[in-house]
Motif scaffolding. Structure first.
Motif, PDB file in Angstrom:
ATOM      1  N   UNK A  14       0.844  -1.204   0.000  1.00  0.00           N
ATOM      2  CA  UNK A  14       0.000   0.000   0.000  1.00  0.00           C
ATOM      3  C   UNK A  14       0.876   1.251   0.000  1.00  0.00           C
ATOM      4  N   UNK A  15       1.944   1.240   0.817  1.00  0.00           N
ATOM      5  CA  UNK A  15       2.866   2.388   0.837  1.00  0.00           C
ATOM      6  C   UNK A  15       3.537   2.545  -0.520  1.00  0.00           C
ATOM      7  N   UNK A  16       3.983   1.438  -1.100  1.00  0.00           N
ATOM      8  CA  UNK A  16       4.602   1.481  -2.427  1.00  0.00           C
ATOM      9  C   UNK A  16       3.613   2.021  -3.451  1.00  0.00           C
ATOM     10  N   UNK A  17       2.399   1.553  -3.373  1.00  0.00           N
ATOM     11  CA  UNK A  17       1.337   2.018  -4.283  1.00  0.00           C
ATOM     12  C   UNK A  17       1.158   3.530  -4.139  1.00  0.00           C
ATOM     13  N   UNK A  18       1.101   4.010  -2.906  1.00  0.00           N
ATOM     14  CA  UNK A  18       0.908   5.451  -2.670  1.00  0.00           C
ATOM     15  C   UNK A  18       2.088   6.258  -3.210  1.00  0.00           C
ATOM     16  N   UNK A  19       3.314   5.777  -2.963  1.00  0.00           N
ATOM     17  CA  UNK A  19       4.495   6.492  -3.473  1.00  0.00           C
ATOM     18  C   UNK A  19       4.499   6.521  -4.990  1.00  0.00           C
ATOM     19  N   UNK A  20       4.156   5.382  -5.593  1.00  0.00           N
ATOM     20  CA  UNK A  20       4.135   5.328  -7.055  1.00  0.00           C
ATOM     21  C   UNK A  20       3.042   6.233  -7.611  1.00  0.00           C
ATOM     22  N   UNK A  21       1.940   6.277  -6.941  1.00  0.00           N
ATOM     23  CA  UNK A  21       0.846   7.157  -7.372  1.00  0.00           C
ATOM     24  C   UNK A  21       1.294   8.611  -7.302  1.00  0.00           C
ATOM     25  N   UNK A  22       1.931   8.982  -6.193  1.00  0.00           N
ATOM     26  CA  UNK A  22       2.416  10.356  -6.045  1.00  0.00           C
ATOM     27  C   UNK A  22       3.475  10.667  -7.109  1.00  0.00           C
ATOM     28  N   UNK A  23       4.350   9.716  -7.355  1.00  0.00           N
ATOM     29  CA  UNK A  23       5.385   9.911  -8.380  1.00  0.00           C
ATOM     30  C   UNK A  23       4.754  10.056  -9.759  1.00  0.00           C
ATOM     31  N   UNK A  24       3.755   9.254 -10.051  1.00  0.00           N
ATOM     32  CA  UNK A  24       3.050   9.355 -11.332  1.00  0.00           C
ATOM     33  C   UNK A  24       2.377  10.709 -11.475  1.00  0.00           C
TER      34      UNK A  24
END
Length: 140
Positions: A14-24
């Motif tokens: 979930x944290x990875x998903x959130x970071x990737x979303x923010x990066x995207x």
């Protein structure tokens, strides 16, 4: 114990998903800013080209008038200088067009990078959806 480990992995995903979303999102904004800047530069180059064309036409008209009004002596030197100026301006315009093309290629590379990040994000989302623990938690 297994449940705790699964919860930790889920939290990590979930944290990875959130970071990737923010990066995207950051990359998307950067891409938008880059595209807007490129469009502005393109407009400036086009305006510059039109202005240069008008100046060139005016210069040619001036040259034709001068040729009619004067003998070849000093006029020949001026014609050569104006030709040189014209060639320099054309080279300058070509340089700006090459710069613009390089910026467009850079933007395309950033767009491809963004698409790759989005694909990776979608893959992670599909992995999360395929997790039975995640599915049970979502239905709760």
């Amino acid at each position: 114990m297994l449940l705790a480990r699964a919860q930790q992995q889920l939290n990590g995903l979930a944290e990875l998903h959130q970071r990737q979303k923010e990066e995207s999102e950051r990359l998307a904004e950067e891409y938008k800013r880059g595209m807007k800047a490129a469009e502005e530069r393109i407009e400036l180059v086009i305006a510059g080209r039109k202005e240069l064309q008008a100046k060139l036409e005016k210069t040619l008209e001036d040259l034709e008038k001068n040729v009619k009004d004067q003998m070849m002596g000093a006029l020949g030197d001026k014609v050569l200088a104006l030709r040189k100026e014209l060639e320099d301006k054309e080279l300058e315009l070509e340089d700006k067009e090459l710069e613009l093309e390089a910026k467009e290629q850079e933007l395309q590379a950033k767009e491809q990078e963004l698409q790759a990040k989005e694909q990776e994000l979608q893959t992670k989302e599909l992995e999360l959806q395929g997790c039975p623990y995640c599915a049970n938690k979502k239905s709760d």
